[in-house]
Design a protein around this motif. Structure first.
Motif: not given
Length: 974
Positions: A305-311
């Motif tokens: 979820k954090s990786s997606r938010q970063y994108a």
């Protein structure tokens, strides 16, 4: 710290080894396979049809890109990438691709894409190749093998992680096909000398696996940071021939950080999402916690979820990024393979990942088991780009920012198709997990490192997890207790019990607990028993003992379960010993039975991995999610929800009336408070028609609830910001002149050059030939007592094709930044925002520049010029200096919007007063952030006012006025 840095960089980029410099050899024979015509309308497919299509295409890679010549020593080896022509890698197999491929064949056979016999034959031949032909050292394989000969490809390293992946594939295939395949897989596993690869030297790297080994250079690097290496600990701990100690699982660094409003999690060095996926492709860690209480499944969910938010947060900068364009992971990029692609958090200072607009479909698809809805949405998004779809489904990567038509990776990489295929299959059917869960080595390895099912209290699993002081005969010699590995219920350990009562009718053996145990929250005691036996189990408590008798028959494993009554549970608050009587009351009985997996556990369902999504901002909606698990295998029923709030993050939380669903819209009355979500898991009715209720569980607290309107913070009046430069080196004689030199490997030739310069004077020409020195660098030395690098921006000019890591070595730390691109014969200024490091860069002692880091043999020429640090300076005119007539003043403030909206159209006003605390009058037409005091303002005081506005509703925030300036003075020069 230098060694730590280099070891992780080597891990991330290791697949680059030598493929560019080796000549082509004769191609092996490849299977033609079946090529499917691509559908013309992917948008019309159902979710399952699209998943099936991508899975089938991913499988085709492993089936078609393998050596299928039965006479070849390399039969069954799978290409590292395809087609691989641009890198000259058509004949390079990666052992990791082979491992993924073995599991891929299992999936293909199960789904009917090939016959089971076809799969059996291919797997058998592949395992025979690995056992009898592939180059290896102490059971470990080289990272890359020649497709024809199965010999070492180039100078690639002996890889522990790639060997682990190969073993995973072999074990899964062994469980599926059985028979000779299982025997061959077992032989492959038994050959691996895990202990040889462990660092046994005292020091900070003790008890860690090395990262790589080569006959020429020995061991290098360490698995000293969290990454994809869990499989190594599981396989190593359970090895029947060369085991390592299970404490290795706790010897690497578990560095926590957070991003995007999600809780802290243990992240990898580069923030590449594959590190949270690879071990999970084979090892089912759902609803499990380790000895330190870490739920690694939950950790991967948060990482995803954090990786997606970063994108999402970087979508304004890169066209490929967004809510459906995410999953930053190691992959090909426009300038070659890049292992540093990743997202925040990374490294120690969140400075190790890099992005350039390249996105990788496999990054998201490998997380489908963690966040299925988000991944399926991303899958549909990726299939909307025709140029991203190839013979094997989605290509490895794409970048829409380089040109109008975009860049699409020419190759697909085996490990990326592998993680895609395995994770989609686990999501759809759990096939690979189910197979691996049956394997005794997998069972034992996970237990040995201390991974236990949530809600379970192990008394003894005979793999090393126990909470007692040892099994003992009561002293009358009736029982002989022997640990065994040949007859087990799960894993590789059990207890063999031989007994001869010889007149001792009530003889027993037992285990005393290490301190009294409170089992009152448990619902039952379970144990697995093999053989013919009547057994009485007795729990000695501080009050009255309780007991129950069981009889099992037959040479098979039986699970006995003692369900505690309410009266029995009351007595379990202080349990001292567990006693077991064989043939209770019989004085001449004898026999043998086996005992395994003794535990107490709750029957109630468990809620874990509770996460909140959304911003704690008035008007926004928070959504809660969690993992439901029932030890009894019951589906979820009508679980109960509540939202609670508190004025302090660690305070007492009170229920919010009416907030009893999985979502909650934040109210104005919540401002300044913290919120939590509570779930009480409830199962569907059991066999008696009664739902089972579990323990209520709370989420972590949100951040403090904020208003939705934009805000102006730290409003004051300053001088107009000015930039001052500190020249590090302009190669014309000005600056600190750090004295650039080669690091000692003679990789870099440094020459002052006046033929290629951005300013007509001198620049630094750097010619390099990496040879075998993949981490060679050039360095400059500076005085660490001088704060040269305390500033806002470091910049330098570059000319040429560049792949650079610029690193500061400080007395008390290190920081680095990467740059990659091609100036196409022109000069380009590169910048690094170091404003957030002002408190850390006051003691820089060396500047290191790595060109083509992690690449061996690369050569090139790059020009550098005008290294400098720029610093923004301004004085606060409300505190430190006086405004001067005729000299501009500046309205300084920080714009903040809790929803992340951008500033747009803020309104400014200036006011003047005769007295510092007097009445301030509006200055007509003074409506910008700057104002030039007039003669009429002399000996008066100024104030600045801002009404912040954003580009989204609610668009206007509260008006804020600065403190008064110091008195306005006349310009003394006039």
């Amino acid at each position: 710290m230098k060694d730590k840095r280099r070891s992780h960089l080597s891990l991330a980029n290791i697949t680059l080894i030598l493929s560019l410099v080796l000549g082509l050899v004769v191609s092996p024979s490849f299977s033609t396979g079946v090529v499917h015509a691509a559908p013309t309308d992917f948008a019309s497919m159902t979710d399952d049809q699209l998943l099936d299509y991508e899975s089938r295409k991913s499988f085709d890679f492993f089936w078609q890109e393998a050596n299928t010549d039965p006479a070849s020593p390399g039969y069954g080896l799978v290409r590292d990438r395809a087609p691989g022509t641009e890198l000259g890698a058509q004949n390079m197999s990666s052992v990791a691709s082979v491992g993924f491929g073995l599991s891929a064949i299992v999936i293909g056979a199960e789904r009917g894409w090939i016959t089971k016999q076809e799969g059996y034959d291919r797997v058998k031949g592949t395992l025979q190749t690995l056992l009898n032909h592939a180059d290896q050292v102490n059971g470990f394989f080289y990272h890359f093998l020649d497709m024809n000969t199965a010999k070492r490809y180039g100078t690639s390293e002996v890889s522990v992680i790639d060997t682990g992946i190969a073993i995973n594939g072999a074990l899964s295939a062994g469980e599926y096909f059985g028979g000779e395949i299982q025997t061959l897989a077992d032989q492959l596993y038994r050959k691996v000398d895990w202990e040889w690869y462990r660092d046994k030297n005292p020091g900070d790297k003790f008890n860690q696996f090395y990262m790589g080994y080569s006959p020429e250079h020995g061991f290098a690097g360490h698995w000293d940071f969290y990454a994809e290496q869990f499989m190594l600990y599981f396989l190593g701990a359970a090895s029947p021939t060369h085991p390592v100690n299970e404490d290795m699982f706790y010897s690497f660094m578990r560095h926590k950080a957070s991003y995007g409003g999600y809780p802290e999690f243990i992240h990898s060095w580069f923030g590449s999402i594959f590190t949270h996926q690879f071990s999970f492709a084979w090892f089912d860690m759902r609803n499990m916690v380790d000895k330190q209480g870490v739920n690694w499944w939950n950790n991967s969910v948060i990482a995803t979820k954090s990786s997606r938010q970063y994108a999402i947060d970087n979508s304004a900068k890169y066209k490929t990024f967004g809510p459906d364009g995410w999953g930053l992971t190691a992959s090909d990029g426009p300038y070659g393979y890049e292992g540093r692609y990743g997202s925040a958090p990374s490294g120690f200072g969140n400075d190790q990942h890099r992005i350039d607009g390249t996105m990788m479909p496999a990054g998201a698809l490998g997380s489908i088991v963690f966040t299925p809805q988000e991944v399926i949405s991303a899958l549909r998004h990726y299939y909307s780009y025709p140029n991203l779809i190839g013979e094997y489904g989605l290509k490895d990567a794409y970048n829409l920012d380089l040109s109008a038509e975009g860049w699409y990776g020419p190759d697909v990489i085996g490990i990326d198709k592998g993680i895609t295929l395995l994770m989609i299959e686990n999501y759809r059917s759990g096939l690979i997990w189910n197979l691996m869960n049956k394997n005794k080595y997998v069972q034992a390895g996970m237990k040995k490192v201390g991974l236990l099912q949530a809600g379970t209290n192990i008394i003894d699993d005979f793999e090393g997890n126990h909470n007692h002081l040892g099994w003992k005969d009561n002293g009358d010699g009736v029982y002989t207790l022997t640990p065994v590995s040949d007859v087990t219920h799960t894993g590789t350990g059990a207890l063999k019990v031989d007994y001869n009562k010889n007149g001792n009718a009530w003889a027993f053996f037992g285990a005393a607990f290490d301190g009294d145990k409170n089992f009152s929250s448990s619902d039952s005691l379970k144990a697995s028993v093999y053989g013919d036996a009547t057994l009485l189990f007795k729990l000695e408590t501080a009050t009255q003992p309780i007991e129950k008798t069981f009889t099992v028959t037959g040479n098979d494993w039986h699970q006995i379960e003692w369900v505690f009554t309410a009266a029995e549970k009351e007595k379990l608050q202080s349990v001292k010993r567990l006693l077991i009587f064989a043939a209770p009351g019989a004085d001449q009985a004898n026999g043998t039975f086996y005992l395994d997996d003794v535990q107490v556990n709750g029957k109630g369902p468990v809620a874990s991995s509770i996460l909140l999504e959304g911003l704690p901002v008035v008007g926004s909606t928070l959504k809660a999610s969690y993992e439901y698990f029932s030890p009894e295998g019951l589906p979820e029923g009508n679980s109960q929800y509540r939202w609670l709030k508190s004025s302090a993050a660690d305070g007492t939380y009170e229920p919010i009336p009416g907030a009893t669903s999985e979502t909650y819209t934040v109210q104005g009355s919540d401002v300044g408070n913290y919120l939590k979500f509570e779930v009480t898991p409830v199962s569907a009715p059991d066999e008696n028609g009664t739902p089972i209720t579990g323990k209520a569980m709370l989420s972590s607290a949100t951040k403090q609830v904020e208003i939705a309107e934009p805000q102006a913070r730290n409003v004051t009046v300053t001088t107009v910001p000015a930039i001052t430069d500190t020249i590090i080196d302009n190669f014309d004689g000005q600056g600190i002149n750090p004295g650039w030199v080669d690091s000692g490997d003679n990789v870099y030739q440094l020459t002052k050059d006046n033929t290629v310069t951005p300013d007509g004077s001198y620049a630094l020409k750097v010619d390099y030939n990496k040879g075998l020195y993949d981490w060679a660098y050039l360095k400059g030395t500076v005085d660490p007592t001088k704060p040269y690098f305390v500033g806002d921006t470091l910049s330098f000019d570059v000319n040429g094709k560049y792949n650079i890591i610029l690193k500061f070595e400080e007395v008390n730390g290190q920081h680095e930044h990467s740059f990659q691109g091609d100036t196409n014969g022109q000069w380009k200024t590169l910048t690094w925002d170091i404003s957030g490091l002002k408190n850390e860069l006051g003691d820089v002692q060396r500047i290191l520049i790595f060109l083509d880091p992690a690449y061996k043999h690369n050569t090139g020429t790059v020009y550098f010029d005008n290294f400098k640090v720029s610093k923004l300076t301004q004085m606060d005119l409300t505190k430190d200096a006086n405004p001067v007539v005729g000299q501009p003043v500046y309205g300084m403030y920080d714009f903040y919007d809790a929803s992340g909206d951008q500033e747009q159209g803020s309104v400014y006003r200036w006011y003047v007063s005769d007295e510092v605390n007097g009445k301030y009058k509006l200055i007509k037409d003074a409506t910008s952030r700057t104002y030039i005091p007039q003669q009429r303002d002399s000996n008066k005081y100024l104030k600045f006012e801002v009404t912040p506005k954003s580009d989204h509703a609610p668009a206007t925030g509260a008006t804020v006025t600065s403190a008064p300036t110091k008195i306005v003075v006349k310009d003394k020069k006039k």
